[in-house]
Design a protein around this motif. Structure first.
Motif, PDB file in Angstrom:
ATOM      1  N   HIS A  73     -36.154  27.659 -66.767  1.00  0.00           N
ATOM      2  CA  HIS A  73     -36.632  26.312 -66.661  1.00  0.00           C
ATOM      3  C   HIS A  73     -35.663  25.488 -67.858  1.00  0.00           C
ATOM      4  O   HIS A  73     -34.832  26.013 -68.574  1.00  0.00           O
ATOM      5  N   ILE A  74     -35.753  24.193 -67.499  1.00  0.00           N
ATOM      6  CA  ILE A  74     -34.964  23.301 -68.610  1.00  0.00           C
ATOM      7  C   ILE A  74     -36.002  22.347 -69.337  1.00  0.00           C
ATOM      8  O   ILE A  74     -36.935  21.927 -68.565  1.00  0.00           O
ATOM      9  N   ASP A  75     -35.934  22.256 -70.426  1.00  0.00           N
ATOM     10  CA  ASP A  75     -36.704  21.558 -71.207  1.00  0.00           C
ATOM     11  C   ASP A  75     -36.861  20.201 -70.995  1.00  0.00           C
ATOM     12  O   ASP A  75     -35.877  19.443 -70.537  1.00  0.00           O
ATOM     13  N   GLY A  76     -38.072  19.607 -70.739  1.00  0.00           N
ATOM     14  CA  GLY A  76     -38.243  18.169 -70.625  1.00  0.00           C
ATOM     15  C   GLY A  76     -37.498  16.986 -71.539  1.00  0.00           C
ATOM     16  O   GLY A  76     -37.178  17.365 -72.679  1.00  0.00           O
ATOM     17  N   ALA A  77     -37.008  15.975 -71.017  1.00  0.00           N
ATOM     18  CA  ALA A  77     -35.994  15.028 -71.631  1.00  0.00           C
ATOM     19  C   ALA A  77     -36.819  14.525 -72.733  1.00  0.00           C
ATOM     20  O   ALA A  77     -36.079  14.205 -73.792  1.00  0.00           O
ATOM     21  N   VAL A  78     -38.062  14.118 -72.507  1.00  0.00           N
ATOM     22  CA  VAL A  78     -38.854  13.512 -73.778  1.00  0.00           C
ATOM     23  C   VAL A  78     -40.222  14.136 -73.999  1.00  0.00           C
ATOM     24  O   VAL A  78     -40.898  14.500 -73.046  1.00  0.00           O
ATOM     25  N   MET A  79     -40.255  14.631 -75.255  1.00  0.00           N
ATOM     26  CA  MET A  79     -41.573  15.663 -75.625  1.00  0.00           C
ATOM     27  C   MET A  79     -42.285  14.844 -76.131  1.00  0.00           C
ATOM     28  O   MET A  79     -42.255  13.798 -77.438  1.00  0.00           O
ATOM     29  N   HIS A  80     -43.683  14.817 -75.769  1.00  0.00           N
ATOM     30  CA  HIS A  80     -44.629  14.092 -76.470  1.00  0.00           C
ATOM     31  C   HIS A  80     -45.663  15.044 -77.346  1.00  0.00           C
ATOM     32  O   HIS A  80     -46.556  15.895 -76.834  1.00  0.00           O
ATOM     33  N   SER A  81     -45.583  14.673 -78.558  1.00  0.00           N
ATOM     34  CA  SER A  81     -46.574  15.526 -79.541  1.00  0.00           C
ATOM     35  C   SER A  81     -47.989  14.932 -79.535  1.00  0.00           C
ATOM     36  O   SER A  81     -48.201  13.946 -79.751  1.00  0.00           O
ATOM     37  N   ARG A  82     -48.723  16.039 -79.355  1.00  0.00           N
ATOM     38  CA  ARG A  82     -50.127  15.650 -79.261  1.00  0.00           C
ATOM     39  C   ARG A  82     -50.952  15.508 -80.840  1.00  0.00           C
ATOM     40  O   ARG A  82     -52.075  15.236 -80.717  1.00  0.00           O
ATOM     41  N   SER A  83     -50.068  16.177 -81.662  1.00  0.00           N
ATOM     42  CA  SER A  83     -50.484  16.149 -82.884  1.00  0.00           C
ATOM     43  C   SER A  83     -50.166  15.103 -83.732  1.00  0.00           C
ATOM     44  O   SER A  83     -51.262  14.334 -84.393  1.00  0.00           O
ATOM     45  N   ASP A  84     -49.053  14.312 -83.502  1.00  0.00           N
ATOM     46  CA  ASP A  84     -48.882  12.994 -84.369  1.00  0.00           C
ATOM     47  C   ASP A  84     -48.452  11.822 -83.199  1.00  0.00           C
ATOM     48  O   ASP A  84     -47.836  10.979 -83.559  1.00  0.00           O
ATOM     49  N   ASP A  85     -48.820  12.081 -81.792  1.00  0.00           N
ATOM     50  CA  ASP A  85     -48.417  11.013 -80.807  1.00  0.00           C
ATOM     51  C   ASP A  85     -47.097  10.611 -80.996  1.00  0.00           C
ATOM     52  O   ASP A  85     -46.654   9.596 -80.564  1.00  0.00           O
ATOM     53  N   GLN A  86     -46.326  11.597 -81.310  1.00  0.00           N
ATOM     54  CA  GLN A  86     -44.802  11.064 -81.530  1.00  0.00           C
ATOM     55  C   GLN A  86     -44.017  11.424 -80.175  1.00  0.00           C
ATOM     56  O   GLN A  86     -44.340  12.492 -79.690  1.00  0.00           O
ATOM     57  N   ARG A  87     -42.967  10.742 -79.679  1.00  0.00           N
ATOM     58  CA  ARG A  87     -42.086  10.974 -78.575  1.00  0.00           C
ATOM     59  C   ARG A  87     -40.705  11.173 -79.102  1.00  0.00           C
ATOM     60  O   ARG A  87     -39.997  10.733 -79.945  1.00  0.00           O
ATOM     61  N   VAL A  88     -39.946  12.391 -78.774  1.00  0.00           N
ATOM     62  CA  VAL A  88     -38.955  12.980 -79.320  1.00  0.00           C
ATOM     63  C   VAL A  88     -37.985  13.218 -78.051  1.00  0.00           C
ATOM     64  O   VAL A  88     -38.478  14.167 -77.221  1.00  0.00           O
ATOM     65  N   ARG A  89     -36.882  12.733 -78.027  1.00  0.00           N
ATOM     66  CA  ARG A  89     -35.846  12.989 -77.027  1.00  0.00           C
ATOM     67  C   ARG A  89     -35.301  14.407 -77.309  1.00  0.00           C
ATOM     68  O   ARG A  89     -34.931  14.542 -78.345  1.00  0.00           O
ATOM     69  N   SER A  90     -35.340  15.387 -76.241  1.00  0.00           N
ATOM     70  CA  SER A  90     -34.912  16.633 -76.753  1.00  0.00           C
ATOM     71  C   SER A  90     -33.462  16.739 -76.470  1.00  0.00           C
ATOM     72  O   SER A  90     -32.659  17.093 -75.386  1.00  0.00           O
ATOM     73  N   ASP A  91     -32.481  16.781 -77.513  1.00  0.00           N
ATOM     74  CA  ASP A  91     -31.066  16.870 -77.676  1.00  0.00           C
ATOM     75  C   ASP A  91     -30.749  18.325 -77.785  1.00  0.00           C
ATOM     76  O   ASP A  91     -30.000  19.002 -77.225  1.00  0.00           O
ATOM     77  N   VAL A  92     -31.542  18.998 -78.985  1.00  0.00           N
ATOM     78  CA  VAL A  92     -31.365  20.126 -79.506  1.00  0.00           C
ATOM     79  C   VAL A  92     -32.679  21.142 -79.407  1.00  0.00           C
ATOM     80  O   VAL A  92     -33.720  20.558 -79.875  1.00  0.00           O
ATOM     81  N   SER A  93     -32.631  22.067 -78.658  1.00  0.00           N
ATOM     82  CA  SER A  93     -33.845  23.198 -78.664  1.00  0.00           C
ATOM     83  C   SER A  93     -33.769  24.074 -79.641  1.00  0.00           C
ATOM     84  O   SER A  93     -32.546  24.658 -79.985  1.00  0.00           O
ATOM     85  N   CYS A  94     -34.734  24.455 -80.344  1.00  0.00           N
ATOM     86  CA  CYS A  94     -34.686  25.329 -81.488  1.00  0.00           C
ATOM     87  C   CYS A  94     -35.902  26.335 -81.175  1.00  0.00           C
ATOM     88  O   CYS A  94     -36.911  26.246 -80.861  1.00  0.00           O
ATOM     89  N   THR A  95     -35.284  27.751 -81.634  1.00  0.00           N
ATOM     90  CA  THR A  95     -36.396  28.683 -81.667  1.00  0.00           C
ATOM     91  C   THR A  95     -36.173  29.717 -82.807  1.00  0.00           C
ATOM     92  O   THR A  95     -35.090  30.375 -83.463  1.00  0.00           O
ATOM     93  N   LEU A  96     -37.371  29.787 -83.749  1.00  0.00           N
ATOM     94  CA  LEU A  96     -37.366  30.419 -84.981  1.00  0.00           C
ATOM     95  C   LEU A  96     -37.916  31.705 -84.793  1.00  0.00           C
ATOM     96  O   LEU A  96     -39.317  31.751 -84.456  1.00  0.00           O
ATOM     97  N   PHE A  97     -37.438  32.850 -84.909  1.00  0.00           N
ATOM     98  CA  PHE A  97     -37.850  34.103 -84.485  1.00  0.00           C
ATOM     99  C   PHE A  97     -38.901  34.475 -85.922  1.00  0.00           C
ATOM    100  O   PHE A  97     -38.461  34.360 -87.071  1.00  0.00           O
ATOM    101  N   LEU A  98     -39.997  35.180 -85.575  1.00  0.00           N
ATOM    102  CA  LEU A  98     -40.920  35.352 -86.387  1.00  0.00           C
ATOM    103  C   LEU A  98     -41.387  36.819 -86.533  1.00  0.00           C
ATOM    104  O   LEU A  98     -42.381  37.373 -87.250  1.00  0.00           O
ATOM    105  N   ALA A  99     -40.895  37.735 -85.239  1.00  0.00           N
ATOM    106  CA  ALA A  99     -41.215  39.196 -85.273  1.00  0.00           C
ATOM    107  C   ALA A  99     -39.742  39.849 -85.270  1.00  0.00           C
ATOM    108  O   ALA A  99     -38.865  39.284 -84.800  1.00  0.00           O
ATOM    109  N   SER A 100     -39.734  40.604 -85.872  1.00  0.00           N
ATOM    110  CA  SER A 100     -38.587  41.553 -86.143  1.00  0.00           C
ATOM    111  C   SER A 100     -38.131  42.299 -84.573  1.00  0.00           C
ATOM    112  O   SER A 100     -39.187  42.630 -83.977  1.00  0.00           O
ATOM    113  N   PRO A 101     -37.197  42.480 -84.212  1.00  0.00           N
ATOM    114  CA  PRO A 101     -36.525  43.131 -83.110  1.00  0.00           C
ATOM    115  C   PRO A 101     -36.963  44.225 -82.843  1.00  0.00           C
ATOM    116  O   PRO A 101     -37.394  44.697 -81.544  1.00  0.00           O
TER     117      PRO A 101
END
Length: 227
Positions: A97-125
């Motif tokens: 998939h390709i991430d949507g161009a504009v993301m809407h946060s249900r938490s703070d009602d903010q809209r963010v244009r998605s230029d950079v996608s980020c994944t922070l790993f929380l489990a060891s390989p």
């Protein structure tokens, strides 16, 4: 550009995050997917407004705020509030998939244009098999599976997927950045210049050449940035 950031979370922060995630209540990740993504998404996700998610959002944001290389690579104007997902068992993949161009946060009602996608790993390989983040870029498909506490940044325009987890659980935080510099190519040039300036200062200290190049960096940033 695809950038690996090491040690975004300290061991203490990672332990804190895992403690919260181990007792959290998860929902079907498809509940937050758009009409196209819902066909490919098969994972679990923390509700954005849950107490667990809010505690972890604060932890991740604090870590990002002190990480100078994250700022240099992403040049953030807005950061979507971090989200958290889990892959394993019957909910173990997210197809291409390709991430949507504009993301809407249900938490703070903010809209963010998605230029950079980020994944922070929380489990060891070694905690899970499979689960690589596969990102298509100019040089072919890149598979990413990083140590817990490390993060990968990549253009949100990239076709990507999370490959099936066949053992254990993959835990991660994911979010998007609206950058002050919209162009991935321009961000790459600025990041390369900034990192080489850092190496020059470490090797030779401050000198006329580093001062001049710093001026070049800021003049390019001034030309390209939108604040």
């Amino acid at each position: 550009m695809l950038i690996h950031l090491k040690n975004v979370l300290t061991p203490e922060e990672l332990h804190q995050a895992r403690t919260v995630l181990n007792t959290a209540s998860w929902l079907d990740g498809r509940a937050t997917a758009g009409p196209q993504a819902v066909q490919a998404k098969n994972n679990e996700q923390l509700p954005q407004t849950s107490e667990a998610a809010r505690a972890l959002q604060t932890l991740v944001r604090q870590a990002l705020n002190r990480h100078a290389i994250f700022f240099s690579a992403a040049l953030p104007k807005k950061i979507f509030n971090p989200l958290f997902n889990r892959y394993g068992g019957e909910t173990n993949y997210y197809g291409q998939h390709i991430d949507g161009a504009v993301m809407h946060s249900r938490s703070d009602d903010q809209r963010v244009r998605s230029d950079v996608s980020c994944t922070l790993f929380l489990a060891s390989p070694d905690e899970y098999d499979g689960g690589e983040l596969s990102i298509a870029d100019t040089y072919g498909s890149q598979r990413v599976k990083l140590p817990a506490g490390d993060m990968v940044l990549y253009p949100s325009t990239s076709l990507h997927e999370v490959l099936p987890v066949t053992r254990g659980h993959r835990l991660a935080s994911f979010f998007w950045v609206e950058s002050m510099v919209r162009s991935d190519e321009q961000r790459r040039l600025l990041f390369d210049l900034d990192m080489n300036l850092l190496r020059l200062r470490e090797r030779h200290g401050e000198c006329a050449e580093t001062t001049a190049l710093t001026g070049t960096y800021h003049n390019l940033l001034r030309m390209w940035a939108d604040t």
